[in-house]
Scaffold this motif. Structure first.
Motif, short mmCIF file in Angstrom:
data_model
loop_
_atom_site.label_atom_id
_atom_site.label_comp_id
_atom_site.label_asym_id
_atom_site.label_seq_id
_atom_site.Cartn_x
_atom_site.Cartn_y
_atom_site.Cartn_z
N ALA A 117 42.92 46.88 35.62
CA ALA A 117 42.22 46.75 36.84
C ALA A 117 41.39 48.03 37.12
O ALA A 117 40.64 48.15 38.22
N ILE A 149 48.57 45.85 33.96
CA ILE A 149 47.58 45.11 34.90
C ILE A 149 46.88 46.20 35.54
O ILE A 149 45.39 46.03 35.77
N ILE A 195 43.55 39.78 37.71
CA ILE A 195 43.15 41.37 37.42
C ILE A 195 41.85 41.51 38.39
O ILE A 195 41.64 42.42 38.77
#
Length: 79
Positions: A15, A11, A61
């Motif tokens: 991101a 994640i 995200i």
């Protein structure tokens, strides 16, 4: 704090967030805020985060990326 970070490595990568010892606390506070849970309540935060990722990973995200890009950095040099 950060007890669930090991589960979020992909994640963070998606991101565009590099987790360091200097910024872990700031990231943790952002995740608690996104999850709507009081800071330092890891078990409830992780439960909320898992649910949100399962429902809409890209949305989570996106929120994390936006929050990170707009957050003041307390732990960076010079701050």
């Amino acid at each position: 704090m950060t007890c669930y970070f090991r589960h979020l490595q992909q994640i963070f990568k998606k991101a565009g967030i590099e987790v360091t010892s200097e910024n872990k606390r700031d990231i943790d506070r952002l995740i608690h805020s996104i999850a709507g849970v009081g800071y330092k309540n890891c078990p409830v935060t992780w439960k909320q985060v898992k649910c949100r990722i399962a429902e809409d990973e890209e949305g989570f995200i996106s929120k994390l990326r936006e929050a990170w890009n707009n957050a003041p950095r307390r732990n960076e040099k010079g701050n």
